[in-house]
Design a protein around this motif. Structure first.
Motif, PDB file in Angstrom:
ATOM      1  N   GLU A   1       0.644  -1.245  -0.118  1.00  0.00           N
ATOM      2  CA  GLU A   1       0.137   0.621  -0.080  1.00  0.00           C
ATOM      3  C   GLU A   1       1.043   0.809   0.238  1.00  0.00           C
ATOM      4  OE1 GLU A   1      -3.876  -1.290   2.501  1.00  0.00           O
ATOM      5  OE2 GLU A   1      -2.108  -0.882   3.256  1.00  0.00           O
TER       6      GLU A   1
ATOM      7  N   GLU B   1       2.323   1.662  -3.597  1.00  0.00           N
ATOM      8  CA  GLU B   1       1.819   1.823  -4.300  1.00  0.00           C
ATOM      9  C   GLU B   1       0.706   3.412  -4.343  1.00  0.00           C
ATOM     10  OE1 GLU B   1      -2.506   0.248  -3.879  1.00  0.00           O
ATOM     11  OE2 GLU B   1      -0.806  -2.019  -4.530  1.00  0.00           O
ATOM     12  N   ILE B   2       1.287   3.642  -2.959  1.00  0.00           N
ATOM     13  CA  ILE B   2       0.785   5.966  -2.883  1.00  0.00           C
ATOM     14  C   ILE B   2       2.092   6.595  -3.147  1.00  0.00           C
ATOM     15  CG2 ILE B   2       0.335   7.529  -1.043  1.00  0.00           C
ATOM     16  CD1 ILE B   2      -1.650   5.199   0.451  1.00  0.00           C
TER      17      ILE B   2
ATOM     18  N   ASP C   1       4.277   5.375  -5.578  1.00  0.00           N
ATOM     19  CA  ASP C   1       4.083   5.674  -7.047  1.00  0.00           C
ATOM     20  C   ASP C   1       2.856   6.312  -7.543  1.00  0.00           C
ATOM     21  OD1 ASP C   1       5.945   4.199  -7.251  1.00  0.00           O
ATOM     22  OD2 ASP C   1       4.611   1.993  -7.113  1.00  0.00           O
ATOM     23  N   SER C   2       2.233   6.627  -6.727  1.00  0.00           N
ATOM     24  CA  SER C   2       1.073   7.762  -7.159  1.00  0.00           C
ATOM     25  C   SER C   2       0.913   8.888  -7.178  1.00  0.00           C
ATOM     26  CB  SER C   2      -0.693   7.390  -6.611  1.00  0.00           C
ATOM     27  OG  SER C   2      -1.457   8.124  -6.960  1.00  0.00           O
ATOM     28  N   LEU C   3       1.912   8.949  -5.800  1.00  0.00           N
ATOM     29  CA  LEU C   3       2.437  10.819  -5.605  1.00  0.00           C
ATOM     30  C   LEU C   3       3.303  11.370  -6.730  1.00  0.00           C
ATOM     31  CD1 LEU C   3       2.737  10.365  -2.056  1.00  0.00           C
ATOM     32  CD2 LEU C   3       0.207  12.287  -3.518  1.00  0.00           C
ATOM     33  N   GLN C   4       4.503   9.950  -7.163  1.00  0.00           N
ATOM     34  CA  GLN C   4       5.221   9.916  -8.849  1.00  0.00           C
ATOM     35  C   GLN C   4       4.405  11.133  -9.960  1.00  0.00           C
ATOM     36  OE1 GLN C   4       8.775  10.601  -6.989  1.00  0.00           O
ATOM     37  NE2 GLN C   4       8.278  11.508  -9.823  1.00  0.00           N
ATOM     38  N   SER C   5       3.686   9.766  -9.609  1.00  0.00           N
ATOM     39  CA  SER C   5       3.084   9.910 -11.064  1.00  0.00           C
ATOM     40  C   SER C   5       2.431  11.579 -10.882  1.00  0.00           C
ATOM     41  CB  SER C   5       1.547   9.014 -11.469  1.00  0.00           C
ATOM     42  OG  SER C   5       1.377   9.279 -12.778  1.00  0.00           O
ATOM     43  N   TYR C   6       1.623  11.933  -9.970  1.00  0.00           N
ATOM     44  CA  TYR C   6       0.988  13.104  -9.829  1.00  0.00           C
ATOM     45  C   TYR C   6       1.988  13.982  -9.944  1.00  0.00           C
ATOM     46  CZ  TYR C   6      -4.030  11.675  -9.010  1.00  0.00           C
ATOM     47  OH  TYR C   6      -4.902  10.117  -9.057  1.00  0.00           O
TER      48      TYR C   6
ATOM     49  N   CYS D   1      -3.739  15.889  -6.412  1.00  0.00           N
ATOM     50  CA  CYS D   1      -3.415  14.348  -7.313  1.00  0.00           C
ATOM     51  C   CYS D   1      -5.375  13.916  -7.090  1.00  0.00           C
ATOM     52  CB  CYS D   1      -3.166  13.679  -6.098  1.00  0.00           C
ATOM     53  SG  CYS D   1      -1.775  13.681  -5.175  1.00  0.00           S
ATOM     54  N   GLY D   2      -5.609  13.690  -7.965  1.00  0.00           N
ATOM     55  CA  GLY D   2      -6.988  13.251  -8.461  1.00  0.00           C
ATOM     56  C   GLY D   2      -7.796  13.841  -9.085  1.00  0.00           C
TER      57      GLY D   2
END
Length: 94
Positions: free
Chosen positions: A32, A35-36, A38-43, A93-94
């Motif tokens: 988890e 994943e968080i 990786d998501s923050l890096q993508s944003y 994000c989002g």
């Protein structure tokens, strides 16, 4: 949609995107947490921010972090208050 106040810094010749997270981040599984991050890096990348995302959070009185190994001495020398006082941008994000 989530918004995070971040510290976008250049230290030791590296761009760092330091993101303070809620203390509950400590209790997420390793998957988890990954994943968080990786998501923050993508944003961050999508927002045009150069650098590596480093989440930081409080666990009791200690500030914990996930950072590349060569950066550990730098992050071990930081305090939570130093991170908070260097917040200089916002990431949506989002």
């Amino acid at each position: 949609m989530s918004k995070y106040k971040i510290a976008h810094l250049r230290k030791q010749g590296q761009n760092m995107i330091i993101i303070p997270l809620d203390k509950n981040f400590e209790y997420k599984t390793n998957n988890e947490q990954s994943e968080i991050v990786d998501s923050l890096q993508s944003y961050a990348t999508s927002a045009g921010l150069a650098g590596t995302v480093v989440p930081v959070w409080l666990h009791g009185p200690q500030m914990k972090f996930i950072a590349p190994r060569p950066w550990h001495p730098f992050f071990k020398s930081l305090t939570w208050n130093a991170v908070i006082s260097n917040l200089n941008k916002e990431l949506t994000c989002g």
